[in-house]
Write a protein that holds these residues in place. Structure first.
Motif, PDB file in Angstrom:
ATOM      1  N   THR A 283       0.831  -1.204   0.000  1.00 51.48           N
ATOM      2  CA  THR A 283       0.000   0.000   0.000  1.00 51.48           C
ATOM      3  C   THR A 283       0.863   1.251   0.000  1.00 51.48           C
ATOM      4  OG1 THR A 283      -1.786  -1.148   1.155  1.00 51.48           O
ATOM      5  CG2 THR A 283      -1.777   1.245   1.283  1.00 51.48           C
TER       6      THR A 283
ATOM      7  N   LEU B 202       1.085   4.049  -2.913  1.00 52.06           N
ATOM      8  CA  LEU B 202       0.726   5.434  -2.587  1.00 52.06           C
ATOM      9  C   LEU B 202       1.882   6.379  -2.910  1.00 52.06           C
ATOM     10  CD1 LEU B 202      -1.099   7.619  -1.417  1.00 52.06           C
ATOM     11  CD2 LEU B 202      -0.350   6.929   0.894  1.00 52.06           C
TER      12      LEU B 202
ATOM     13  N   LEU C 243      -7.165   6.440   2.366  1.00 51.32           N
ATOM     14  CA  LEU C 243      -6.941   5.213   3.129  1.00 51.32           C
ATOM     15  C   LEU C 243      -7.336   5.434   4.581  1.00 51.32           C
ATOM     16  CD1 LEU C 243      -3.445   4.323   1.669  1.00 51.32           C
ATOM     17  CD2 LEU C 243      -5.600   3.189   1.135  1.00 51.32           C
TER      18      LEU C 243
ATOM     19  N   ASN D 251      -3.392   2.669   8.132  1.00 53.99           N
ATOM     20  CA  ASN D 251      -3.228   3.447   6.903  1.00 53.99           C
ATOM     21  C   ASN D 251      -2.808   4.883   7.174  1.00 53.99           C
ATOM     22  OD1 ASN D 251      -3.602   1.658   4.723  1.00 53.99           O
ATOM     23  ND2 ASN D 251      -5.804   1.583   5.138  1.00 53.99           N
TER      24      ASN D 251
ATOM     25  N   ASN E 203       0.833   4.417   7.008  1.00 50.21           N
ATOM     26  CA  ASN E 203       1.284   4.294   5.623  1.00 50.21           C
ATOM     27  C   ASN E 203       1.298   5.654   4.929  1.00 50.21           C
ATOM     28  OD1 ASN E 203       1.335   1.524   6.074  1.00 50.21           O
ATOM     29  ND2 ASN E 203      -0.663   1.164   5.151  1.00 50.21           N
ATOM     30  N   SER E 204       0.273   6.452   5.188  1.00 48.87           N
ATOM     31  CA  SER E 204       0.187   7.786   4.577  1.00 48.87           C
ATOM     32  C   SER E 204       1.286   8.702   5.096  1.00 48.87           C
ATOM     33  CB  SER E 204      -1.193   8.390   4.845  1.00 48.87           C
ATOM     34  OG  SER E 204      -2.220   7.603   4.267  1.00 48.87           O
TER      35      SER E 204
ATOM     36  N   ASN F 240      -6.682   1.899  -3.334  1.00 48.23           N
ATOM     37  CA  ASN F 240      -5.850   0.807  -2.826  1.00 48.23           C
ATOM     38  C   ASN F 240      -5.912  -0.413  -3.746  1.00 48.23           C
ATOM     39  OD1 ASN F 240      -4.063  -0.443  -1.132  1.00 48.23           O
ATOM     40  ND2 ASN F 240      -5.460  -0.670   0.587  1.00 48.23           N
TER      41      ASN F 240
END
Length: 464
Positions: free
Chosen positions: A134, A138, A290, A295, A298-299, A325
């Protein structure tokens, strides 16, 4: 990247001149075929060997490039005369051919290591037990939207080596597994991201967590003060050992629990990116495409990488808001009779299943099981008690799941196909609940791979 290499692996002392050498590629998947094409371009005598069958489209590609290959065997006379070997990350060190190569001190490299010699492109390299696909997608999405000339490779997309041979990108975003890192020696990431470290693949690391941790930290090897290391300050395994690795790169932490400097942190429902020497960027959780706390991490990681590259705040904000995603990762499949079906087949370890359960706010019928890689199910016991009303096992050997959850869940059922699992789960679920495929295990006992498992699950749902 060759001008950045440091600290040669002792097995590579005979590789100072690369041309007219014999390169053997073990494994004829995406990475192997790409490595063979790149090697041929640079004048190597190339041979490809796969112990299993080679897919027809890869055979056609090798044939088109006049690269000799074999399948369903490893002919030692054609392999043990190699100057170097590029091996598929799926081949374990205990494989007989690998043991023989090591006995002869023949260097064994990953495709990433090999391809890195032949590009001067900047690399953003992402690893972690969970979230790396992911985060990789991104990050690629943000860079692409910013107009950068960027390629996507590693554990995802087209082979890095093939792109180095045939494309001319200025940047690469690379998803890198621990198995790839194990055979990387001189390669250097310009920006390295370590998302988290939780028990996974311990069967490949002698069931020693520290071996796996050491493998993950290879993402930062060879980095200099000009480079950047991004990591999660909330991850206990990472925090416990980060000081041991004397990382030379500029360090950028991210956290949802505390304020950090030169990185990203969350306060309430707002993320703040506050890197040194760049404009501050704030974003609301609700602006992120997300959702779920995993998430947010992840961001944050992707956003820090984008800020390091001095991309515009407006571009970062817009990209994080319109990102879609990947398939098989918390993918909404259908809602039937008020029951929601979610495909999280890519969850091949317990921590991924923890994230999936954490993101679902209804009662759950959990479909799990497959090839157990030494799983510790204790980390999801509390979530299972809270949310899971029934477990549908999908695998040949489900004893570990029964042992782990028989006191926590009223119903545990064994099934041996995706269709059977879906039908049983549908009958066990009630209106307003969720049927979640999040296996916590590898798929190879009943399926070709996690994609096959996810596709069969989705097909079965649509047949209800």
């Amino acid at each position: 990247m060759s001008n950045k290499h440091q600290d040669m692996n002792p097995l590579e002392q005979n590789t100072t001149s690369f041309n007219t050498k014999r390169l053997v590629v073990l494994g004829a998947g995406e990475s192997g075929v790409g490595a063979a094409i790149l090697a041929q371009k640079h004048g190597f005598d190339v041979f490809v060997s796969d112990f299993g069958a080679i897919a027809d489209h890869y055979k056609a590609e090798l044939t088109a490039f006049n690269i000799p290959f074999e399948e369903n065997q490893h002919t030692e006379d054609l392999i043990l005369n190699a100057t170097e070997v590029v091996k598929s990350p799926g081949i374990p060190d205990k494989a007989p051919i690998i043991k023989k190569l090591l006995e002869k001190n023949i260097p064994i490299l990953s495709e990433i290591e090999f391809a890195g010699r032949y590009t001067k492109a900047k690399t953003i390299c992402i690893t972690g037990s969970n979230g790396k696909t992911t985060t990789t997608l991104l990050t690629y999405h943000i860079l692409k939207k910013a107009g950068l000339n960027v390629g996507l490779a590693g554990n995802i997309g087209k082979s890095f080596a093939k792109q180095v041979a045939q494309e001319n990108f200025d940047y690469y975003v690379l998803e890198i597994s621990s198995f790839m890192l194990d055979n990387m020696y001189q390669f250097k990431a310009d920006i390295a991201i370590l998302l988290n470290i939780t028990p996974d693949h311990l069967d490949r690391y002698n069931y020693e967590m520290r071996n796996y941790v050491n493998s993950k930290f290879r993402i930062a090897q060879n980095q200099t003060q000009e480079d950047h290391f991004i990591y999660c300050a909330d991850d206990p395994e990472t925090e416990a050992v980060i000081a041991d690795f004397a990382i030379k790169a500029q360090i950028h932490p991210f956290s949802i629990k505390k304020e950090v400097a030169n990185g990203a942190f969350a306060s309430g429902q707002t993320i703040t990116f506050n890197l040194n020497h760049s404009d501050k960027l704030t974003m609301s959780f609700s602006d992120l495409a997300l959702q779920g706390s995993h998430n947010v991490y992840n961001s944050m990681a992707s956003g820090i990488a984008a800020k390091i590259l001095d991309l515009r705040n407006a571009t970062i904000r817009e990209s994080m808001g319109d990102f879609k995603n990947i398939e098989h990762r918390l993918e909404h499949v259908a809602k039937i009779s008020g029951i929601t079906f979610i495909n999280d087949s890519k969850a091949t370890n317990v921590n991924s299943t923890w994230y999936a359960l954490e993101s679902v706010n209804t009662d759950v019928v959990l479909i799990m099981g497959g090839v157990d890689k030494g799983n510790d199910y204790s980390m999801i016991k509390d979530l299972v008690k809270q949310k899971v009303k029934a477990i549908v096992c999908l695998g040949k050997d489900n004893k570990a799941i029964h042992d782990a959850f028989e006191d926590d869940v009223e119903v545990i059922v064994n099934t041996f196909s995706a269709r059977e699992a879906v039908e049983v789960a549908y009958h066990l679920a009630k209106k307003g609940s969720t049927v979640l495929l999040s296996p916590a295990c590898a798929s190879f006992d009943l399926f070709k791979n996690y994609e096959d498992r996810g596709n069969q699950f989705k097909a079965a749902v649509r047949e209800l």
